[in-house]
Write a protein that holds these residues in place. Structure first.
Motif, PDB file in Angstrom:
ATOM      1  N   ILE A   6       0.835  -1.198   0.000  1.00 40.84           N
ATOM      2  CA  ILE A   6       0.000   0.000   0.000  1.00 40.84           C
ATOM      3  C   ILE A   6       0.872   1.251   0.000  1.00 40.84           C
ATOM      4  O   ILE A   6       1.746   1.416   0.849  1.00 40.84           O
ATOM      5  N   ASP A   7       0.607   2.138  -0.965  1.00 43.80           N
ATOM      6  CA  ASP A   7       1.349   3.387  -1.125  1.00 43.80           C
ATOM      7  C   ASP A   7       0.515   4.543  -0.588  1.00 43.80           C
ATOM      8  O   ASP A   7      -0.449   4.962  -1.219  1.00 43.80           O
ATOM      9  N   TYR A   8       0.863   5.022   0.594  1.00 45.02           N
ATOM     10  CA  TYR A   8       0.174   6.186   1.157  1.00 45.02           C
ATOM     11  C   TYR A   8       1.189   7.177   1.720  1.00 45.02           C
ATOM     12  O   TYR A   8       0.891   7.932   2.643  1.00 45.02           O
ATOM     13  N   LYS A   9       2.399   7.156   1.125  1.00 45.28           N
ATOM     14  CA  LYS A   9       3.496   8.025   1.558  1.00 45.28           C
ATOM     15  C   LYS A   9       3.827   7.774   3.022  1.00 45.28           C
ATOM     16  O   LYS A   9       4.100   8.702   3.787  1.00 45.28           O
ATOM     17  N   GLY A  10       3.795   6.480   3.410  1.00 45.59           N
ATOM     18  CA  GLY A  10       3.952   6.107   4.805  1.00 45.59           C
ATOM     19  C   GLY A  10       5.350   5.696   5.216  1.00 45.59           C
ATOM     20  O   GLY A  10       5.518   5.147   6.288  1.00 45.59           O
ATOM     21  N   GLY A  11       6.359   5.928   4.390  1.00 49.39           N
ATOM     22  CA  GLY A  11       7.726   5.621   4.788  1.00 49.39           C
ATOM     23  C   GLY A  11       8.075   4.148   4.704  1.00 49.39           C
ATOM     24  O   GLY A  11       7.223   3.307   4.491  1.00 49.39           O
ATOM     25  N   ASN A  12       9.309   3.824   4.824  1.00 56.53           N
ATOM     26  CA  ASN A  12       9.968   2.505   4.821  1.00 56.53           C
ATOM     27  C   ASN A  12       9.492   1.551   3.732  1.00 56.53           C
ATOM     28  O   ASN A  12       9.689   0.360   3.809  1.00 56.53           O
ATOM     29  N   VAL A  13       8.902   2.082   2.671  1.00 52.62           N
ATOM     30  CA  VAL A  13       8.367   1.240   1.607  1.00 52.62           C
ATOM     31  C   VAL A  13       9.485   0.546   0.835  1.00 52.62           C
ATOM     32  O   VAL A  13       9.400  -0.646   0.550  1.00 52.62           O
ATOM     33  N   GLN A  14      10.538   1.273   0.511  1.00 54.31           N
ATOM     34  CA  GLN A  14      11.611   0.679  -0.293  1.00 54.31           C
ATOM     35  C   GLN A  14      12.279  -0.486   0.426  1.00 54.31           C
ATOM     36  O   GLN A  14      12.590  -1.504  -0.189  1.00 54.31           O
ATOM     37  N   SER A  15      12.497  -0.351   1.731  1.00 53.45           N
ATOM     38  CA  SER A  15      13.148  -1.449   2.454  1.00 53.45           C
ATOM     39  C   SER A  15      12.260  -2.690   2.474  1.00 53.45           C
ATOM     40  O   SER A  15      12.751  -3.818   2.419  1.00 53.45           O
ATOM     41  N   VAL A  16      10.932  -2.507   2.514  1.00 52.48           N
ATOM     42  CA  VAL A  16      10.018  -3.651   2.446  1.00 52.48           C
ATOM     43  C   VAL A  16      10.068  -4.271   1.055  1.00 52.48           C
ATOM     44  O   VAL A  16      10.113  -5.499   0.908  1.00 52.48           O
ATOM     45  N   LEU A  17      10.061  -3.432   0.014  1.00 53.14           N
ATOM     46  CA  LEU A  17      10.152  -3.957  -1.353  1.00 53.14           C
ATOM     47  C   LEU A  17      11.454  -4.733  -1.556  1.00 53.14           C
ATOM     48  O   LEU A  17      11.462  -5.802  -2.184  1.00 53.14           O
ATOM     49  N   PHE A  18      12.572  -4.210  -1.020  1.00 53.98           N
ATOM     50  CA  PHE A  18      13.858  -4.910  -1.136  1.00 53.98           C
ATOM     51  C   PHE A  18      13.823  -6.241  -0.383  1.00 53.98           C
ATOM     52  O   PHE A  18      14.369  -7.248  -0.853  1.00 53.98           O
ATOM     53  N   LYS A  41      -1.998 -10.980  -1.676  1.00 55.03           N
ATOM     54  CA  LYS A  41      -1.531 -10.589  -0.352  1.00 55.03           C
ATOM     55  C   LYS A  41      -1.311  -9.080  -0.351  1.00 55.03           C
ATOM     56  O   LYS A  41      -0.935  -8.499  -1.364  1.00 55.03           O
ATOM     57  N   ILE A  42      -1.504  -8.475   0.826  1.00 58.64           N
ATOM     58  CA  ILE A  42      -1.342  -7.031   0.997  1.00 58.64           C
ATOM     59  C   ILE A  42      -0.330  -6.774   2.102  1.00 58.64           C
ATOM     60  O   ILE A  42      -0.423  -7.372   3.180  1.00 58.64           O
ATOM     61  N   LEU A  43       0.621  -5.868   1.852  1.00 61.62           N
ATOM     62  CA  LEU A  43       1.515  -5.378   2.901  1.00 61.62           C
ATOM     63  C   LEU A  43       1.255  -3.889   3.103  1.00 61.62           C
ATOM     64  O   LEU A  43       1.063  -3.145   2.133  1.00 61.62           O
ATOM     65  N   PHE A  44       1.256  -3.483   4.370  1.00 62.13           N
ATOM     66  CA  PHE A  44       0.892  -2.123   4.763  1.00 62.13           C
ATOM     67  C   PHE A  44       1.968  -1.584   5.700  1.00 62.13           C
ATOM     68  O   PHE A  44       1.782  -1.538   6.909  1.00 62.13           O
ATOM     69  N   PRO A  45       3.134  -1.194   5.140  1.00 59.76           N
ATOM     70  CA  PRO A  45       4.208  -0.684   5.989  1.00 59.76           C
ATOM     71  C   PRO A  45       3.961   0.767   6.372  1.00 59.76           C
ATOM     72  O   PRO A  45       3.137   1.454   5.765  1.00 59.76           O
ATOM     73  N   GLY A  46       4.676   1.229   7.379  1.00 63.09           N
ATOM     74  CA  GLY A  46       4.550   2.628   7.748  1.00 63.09           C
ATOM     75  C   GLY A  46       5.584   3.068   8.749  1.00 63.09           C
ATOM     76  O   GLY A  46       5.998   2.301   9.604  1.00 63.09           O
ATOM     77  N   GLU A  47       5.995   4.306   8.601  1.00 61.32           N
ATOM     78  CA  GLU A  47       6.832   5.000   9.575  1.00 61.32           C
ATOM     79  C   GLU A  47       6.269   6.399   9.680  1.00 61.32           C
ATOM     80  O   GLU A  47       5.648   6.898   8.744  1.00 61.32           O
ATOM     81  N   GLY A  48       6.495   7.032  10.803  1.00 64.69           N
ATOM     82  CA  GLY A  48       6.062   8.417  10.910  1.00 64.69           C
ATOM     83  C   GLY A  48       4.950   8.599  11.914  1.00 64.69           C
ATOM     84  O   GLY A  48       4.899   7.905  12.923  1.00 64.69           O
ATOM     85  N   GLY A  75       0.215  -5.535   8.351  1.00 64.34           N
ATOM     86  CA  GLY A  75       0.651  -4.202   8.721  1.00 64.34           C
ATOM     87  C   GLY A  75       2.003  -4.275   9.402  1.00 64.34           C
ATOM     88  O   GLY A  75       2.287  -5.221  10.139  1.00 64.34           O
ATOM     89  N   ILE A  76       2.840  -3.260   9.170  1.00 62.24           N
ATOM     90  CA  ILE A  76       4.191  -3.223   9.733  1.00 62.24           C
ATOM     91  C   ILE A  76       4.400  -1.872  10.406  1.00 62.24           C
ATOM     92  O   ILE A  76       4.202  -0.826   9.784  1.00 62.24           O
ATOM     93  N   CYS A  77       4.808  -1.871  11.668  1.00 63.84           N
ATOM     94  CA  CYS A  77       5.125  -0.696  12.478  1.00 63.84           C
ATOM     95  C   CYS A  77       3.921   0.243  12.545  1.00 63.84           C
ATOM     96  O   CYS A  77       2.888  -0.131  13.095  1.00 63.84           O
ATOM     97  N   PHE A 140      12.740  -2.886  16.763  1.00 65.61           N
ATOM     98  CA  PHE A 140      11.651  -1.939  17.008  1.00 65.61           C
ATOM     99  C   PHE A 140      12.139  -0.494  16.918  1.00 65.61           C
ATOM    100  O   PHE A 140      13.254  -0.184  17.328  1.00 65.61           O
ATOM    101  N   VAL A 141      11.260   0.386  16.429  1.00 61.82           N
ATOM    102  CA  VAL A 141      11.436   1.833  16.544  1.00 61.82           C
ATOM    103  C   VAL A 141      10.039   2.427  16.681  1.00 61.82           C
ATOM    104  O   VAL A 141       9.316   2.566  15.685  1.00 61.82           O
ATOM    105  N   HIS A 142       9.624   2.771  17.915  1.00 56.29           N
ATOM    106  CA  HIS A 142       8.274   3.327  18.097  1.00 56.29           C
ATOM    107  C   HIS A 142       8.146   3.980  19.475  1.00 56.29           C
ATOM    108  O   HIS A 142       8.768   3.567  20.441  1.00 56.29           O
ATOM    109  N   SER A 143       7.298   4.997  19.510  1.00 58.68           N
ATOM    110  CA  SER A 143       6.987   5.704  20.745  1.00 58.68           C
ATOM    111  C   SER A 143       5.607   5.337  21.272  1.00 58.68           C
ATOM    112  O   SER A 143       5.272   5.654  22.410  1.00 58.68           O
ATOM    113  N   TYR A 144       4.794   4.695  20.431  1.00 57.53           N
ATOM    114  CA  TYR A 144       3.419   4.339  20.766  1.00 57.53           C
ATOM    115  C   TYR A 144       3.251   2.836  20.615  1.00 57.53           C
ATOM    116  O   TYR A 144       3.997   2.190  19.870  1.00 57.53           O
ATOM    117  N   TYR A 145       2.250   2.270  21.302  1.00 61.09           N
ATOM    118  CA  TYR A 145       2.099   0.820  21.312  1.00 61.09           C
ATOM    119  C   TYR A 145       0.625   0.444  21.456  1.00 61.09           C
ATOM    120  O   TYR A 145      -0.198   1.242  21.917  1.00 61.09           O
TER     121      TYR A 145
END
Length: 195
Positions: A6-18, A41-48, A75-77, A140-145
């Motif tokens: 899923i492309d929603y300008k959510g970051g870390n997409v290239q590393s998932v594609l790699f 299958k659907i992958l939903f990565p995100g950072e930010g 979903g990822i992160c 892990f890299v996150h401030s919320y859980y």
């Protein structure tokens, strides 16, 4: 097999594609409803940050589409947190796919926020973790859980237990970065692709 990221300008997409390419899988980065619905299958990565991510999902109509999907979904992160009902991060309403509210970690002298680095998985209970063991490390890299609940399929501690992974119907999600978690993350991606 058709894989949509899923492309929603959510970051870390290239590393998932790699990471998928290293598994010999070509994925399509897309926000197109037809492509997403057709995918196996659907992958939903995100950072930010949650509010910005939700704003972009709403602008593209993905907030209406994603909850209706029936194929295996990972979903990822931030992509995990967005599946919840509400986030303390900027008082943000989320996709409402899983019944959890996203909380901010409390900081103390031993536990800085964000929670960043390697931590172990505990209490694994899903085919997503086939071949893995409790005490395997992920990144892990996150401030919320998401708190631990009936949807939790793996836990970690910082300092109290939190959901390292969740599941509801076809929706799976991990708080850690599979694509940065070495062989353990690779195995989780492989297991997801077999679901």
């Amino acid at each position: 097999m058709e894989i949509a990221v899923i492309d929603y300008k959510g970051g870390n997409v290239q590393s998932v594609l790699f990471a998928l390419e290293r598994l010999g899988v070509q994925a399509t980065l897309t926000s197109d409803e037809e492509v997403i619905r057709r995918a196996d299958k659907i992958l939903f990565p995100g950072e930010g940050e949650a509010a910005s991510a939700m704003s972009e999902l709403r602008a593209q109509g993905l907030d209406q589409l994603l909850p209706t999907l029936t194929q295996p979904f990972l979903g990822i992160c931030l992509g995990m947190q967005l599946l919840g009902t509400h986030s303390e991060e900027n008082d943000t309403d989320l996709l409402n796919i899983l019944p959890f509210e996203v909380k901010r970690f409390p900081a103390d002298a031993q536990h800085k926020v964000p929670h960043m680095g390697w931590n172990t998985l505990q209490r694994l209970r899903s085919p997503l973790f086939e071949g893995l063991q409790a005490e395997d490390y992920v990144y892990f890299v996150h401030s919320y859980y998401a708190p631990v609940g009936e949807y939790t399929i793996a836990e970690a501690e910082y300092p109290a237990p939190f959901s390292a992974a969740v599941q509801h119907r076809n929706f799976y999600a991990v708080q850690f970065h599979t694509e940065k978690s070495g062989p353990v993350g690779t195995r989780i991606l492989e297991n997801f692709l077999k679901l």
